[in-house]
Write a protein that holds these residues in place. Structure first.
Motif, PDB file in Angstrom:
ATOM      1  N   ASN A  32       0.757  -1.201  -0.102  1.00 61.16           N
ATOM      2  CA  ASN A  32       0.073  -0.019  -0.332  1.00 61.16           C
ATOM      3  C   ASN A  32       0.964   1.356  -0.168  1.00 61.16           C
ATOM      4  O   ASN A  32       0.056   2.345   0.040  1.00 61.16           O
ATOM      5  CB  ASN A  32      -1.331   0.063   1.055  1.00 61.16           C
ATOM      6  CG  ASN A  32      -2.500  -0.786   1.348  1.00 61.16           C
ATOM      7  OD1 ASN A  32      -2.888  -0.420   0.310  1.00 61.16           O
ATOM      8  ND2 ASN A  32      -1.805  -1.858   1.629  1.00 61.16           N
ATOM      9  N   LEU A  33       2.172   1.508   0.350  1.00 54.74           N
ATOM     10  CA  LEU A  33       2.841   2.237   0.127  1.00 54.74           C
ATOM     11  C   LEU A  33       4.014   1.651  -0.854  1.00 54.74           C
ATOM     12  O   LEU A  33       4.327   1.528  -1.078  1.00 54.74           O
ATOM     13  CB  LEU A  33       3.567   2.662   1.414  1.00 54.74           C
ATOM     14  CG  LEU A  33       2.934   3.698   2.911  1.00 54.74           C
ATOM     15  CD1 LEU A  33       1.754   3.151   2.887  1.00 54.74           C
ATOM     16  CD2 LEU A  33       3.890   3.783   3.800  1.00 54.74           C
ATOM     17  N   GLN A  34       4.663   3.229  -1.338  1.00 53.85           N
ATOM     18  CA  GLN A  34       5.775   3.496  -2.223  1.00 53.85           C
ATOM     19  C   GLN A  34       6.980   3.385  -1.492  1.00 53.85           C
ATOM     20  O   GLN A  34       6.838   4.190  -0.752  1.00 53.85           O
ATOM     21  CB  GLN A  34       5.372   4.499  -3.383  1.00 53.85           C
ATOM     22  CG  GLN A  34       4.306   4.389  -3.988  1.00 53.85           C
ATOM     23  CD  GLN A  34       4.657   3.226  -4.964  1.00 53.85           C
ATOM     24  OE1 GLN A  34       5.361   3.026  -6.402  1.00 53.85           O
ATOM     25  NE2 GLN A  34       3.165   2.324  -5.389  1.00 53.85           N
ATOM     26  N   GLY A  36      10.287   4.510   0.339  1.00 53.68           N
ATOM     27  CA  GLY A  36       9.833   6.319   0.838  1.00 53.68           C
ATOM     28  C   GLY A  36       9.133   6.760   1.191  1.00 53.68           C
ATOM     29  O   GLY A  36       9.187   7.876   1.946  1.00 53.68           O
ATOM     30  N   GLU A  37       7.743   6.499   1.042  1.00 52.23           N
ATOM     31  CA  GLU A  37       6.293   7.109   1.232  1.00 52.23           C
ATOM     32  C   GLU A  37       6.143   7.407   2.786  1.00 52.23           C
ATOM     33  O   GLU A  37       6.876   5.898   3.394  1.00 52.23           O
ATOM     34  CB  GLU A  37       5.455   6.534   0.434  1.00 52.23           C
ATOM     35  CG  GLU A  37       4.359   6.900   0.486  1.00 52.23           C
ATOM     36  CD  GLU A  37       2.674   7.123   0.245  1.00 52.23           C
ATOM     37  OE1 GLU A  37       1.674   6.872  -0.139  1.00 52.23           O
ATOM     38  OE2 GLU A  37       3.006   5.493  -1.174  1.00 52.23           O
ATOM     39  N   ARG A  38       6.203   8.836   2.842  1.00 55.41           N
ATOM     40  CA  ARG A  38       5.363   8.423   4.238  1.00 55.41           C
ATOM     41  C   ARG A  38       3.910   8.920   5.022  1.00 55.41           C
ATOM     42  O   ARG A  38       3.599   9.800   3.831  1.00 55.41           O
ATOM     43  CB  ARG A  38       6.454   9.695   5.226  1.00 55.41           C
ATOM     44  CG  ARG A  38       7.731   9.532   5.632  1.00 55.41           C
ATOM     45  CD  ARG A  38       8.568  10.287   5.501  1.00 55.41           C
ATOM     46  NE  ARG A  38       8.605  10.521   7.240  1.00 55.41           N
ATOM     47  CZ  ARG A  38       9.242  11.510   7.546  1.00 55.41           C
ATOM     48  NH1 ARG A  38      10.588  11.685   7.240  1.00 55.41           N
ATOM     49  NH2 ARG A  38       8.871  12.325   9.128  1.00 55.41           N
ATOM     50  N   LEU A  39       3.223   8.224   5.940  1.00 53.91           N
ATOM     51  CA  LEU A  39       2.083   8.263   6.414  1.00 53.91           C
ATOM     52  C   LEU A  39       2.042   9.520   7.471  1.00 53.91           C
ATOM     53  O   LEU A  39       2.318   8.354   8.861  1.00 53.91           O
ATOM     54  CB  LEU A  39       1.214   7.853   5.846  1.00 53.91           C
ATOM     55  CG  LEU A  39       1.027   6.770   5.163  1.00 53.91           C
ATOM     56  CD1 LEU A  39      -0.125   5.357   5.018  1.00 53.91           C
ATOM     57  CD2 LEU A  39      -0.512   7.818   4.123  1.00 53.91           C
ATOM     58  N   HIS A  40       1.867  10.042   7.922  1.00 58.08           N
ATOM     59  CA  HIS A  40       2.036  11.215   9.065  1.00 58.08           C
ATOM     60  C   HIS A  40       0.563  10.841  10.192  1.00 58.08           C
ATOM     61  O   HIS A  40      -0.650  10.667   9.267  1.00 58.08           O
ATOM     62  CB  HIS A  40       1.928  12.393   8.747  1.00 58.08           C
ATOM     63  CG  HIS A  40       1.556  13.420  10.065  1.00 58.08           C
ATOM     64  ND1 HIS A  40       2.914  13.312  10.586  1.00 58.08           N
ATOM     65  CD2 HIS A  40       1.075  13.652  10.780  1.00 58.08           C
ATOM     66  CE1 HIS A  40       2.727  14.204  11.859  1.00 58.08           C
ATOM     67  NE2 HIS A  40       1.179  14.983  12.125  1.00 58.08           N
ATOM     68  N   ASP A  46       5.119   8.189  11.858  1.00 62.52           N
ATOM     69  CA  ASP A  46       5.036   8.310  10.557  1.00 62.52           C
ATOM     70  C   ASP A  46       5.086   6.722  10.364  1.00 62.52           C
ATOM     71  O   ASP A  46       5.288   5.778  10.617  1.00 62.52           O
ATOM     72  CB  ASP A  46       5.463   9.105   9.129  1.00 62.52           C
ATOM     73  CG  ASP A  46       5.822  10.405   9.812  1.00 62.52           C
ATOM     74  OD1 ASP A  46       4.325  10.492  10.602  1.00 62.52           O
ATOM     75  OD2 ASP A  46       5.984  11.266   9.216  1.00 62.52           O
ATOM     76  N   THR A  48       5.536   4.690   7.331  1.00 59.30           N
ATOM     77  CA  THR A  48       7.066   4.565   5.988  1.00 59.30           C
ATOM     78  C   THR A  48       7.362   3.586   5.168  1.00 59.30           C
ATOM     79  O   THR A  48       7.171   2.448   5.436  1.00 59.30           O
ATOM     80  CB  THR A  48       8.225   5.413   6.046  1.00 59.30           C
ATOM     81  OG1 THR A  48       8.968   5.970   5.120  1.00 59.30           O
ATOM     82  CG2 THR A  48       9.517   4.507   7.096  1.00 59.30           C
TER      83      THR A  48
END
Length: 167
Positions: A32-34, A36-40, A46, A48
């Motif tokens: 569900n994430l790329q 290096g992507e981060r979800l705050h 976060d 990541t």
């Protein structure tokens, strides 16, 4: 002997639950994430998606790939030692809980190393410009297990000091 086996199974099931939770969370974040992507989430935390080819704190992450098998071999050896220690220590619940946590975490990260060539990390704590290295459920379980080992040893030392004649 039967009760000993069932006690061992209890600790192996705990380790398996750690592996299961670890792998489910890693699959979810990897899907569900790329990279290096981060979800705050909070001002200091976060989610990541990062990959670690090294060990704790990215130790030897810049190796040429040999570290994948080196860390895999260490973890498999440690898993064998832990199962041996579990079998010998079934009457020590805190010690066995610690070992089961470490075993589950080690196996969770070994699965990643064998399957992907790296460990999937997704938990990121930070404060302003300072970042703690990203980690995962397996790493957290290993850390909890290590803390429990220290606690177990401190409690054993305390009991030894309280025994009569051990002034």
């Amino acid at each position: 002997m039967h009760s000993g086996r069932s006690s061992l199974w209890r600790w192996l099931i705990l380790a398996a639950l750690v592996v299961l939770f670890d792998q489910i969370t890693k699959i979810w974040f990897d899907t569900n994430l790329q990279f290096g992507e981060r979800l705050h989430v909070l001002s200091f935390f976060d989610f990541t998606l990062l990959y670690n080819t090294g060990a704790a704190f990215s130790f030897l992450a810049d190796g040429q790939g040999w570290q994948r098998w080196f860390f895999t071999a260490i973890a498999i050896g440690a898993a064998g030692l832990i199962v041996y220690l579990l079998r010998r220590s079934l009457g020590e619940p805190l010690f066995c809980t610690a070992l089961a946590c470490i075993l589950g975490g080690a196996i969770g990260n070994v699965i990643d190393r064998i399957q992907h060539g790296h460990v999937i990390d997704f938990l990121l704590f930070y404060w302003n410009d300072w970042f703690f290295p990203a980690f995962n459920i397996a790493d957290a379980s290993i850390t909890i297990g290590a803390i429990l080992l220290v606690l177990d040893e401190l409690l054993k030392m305390r009991r030894q000091r309280r025994k009569p004649g051990k002034g």
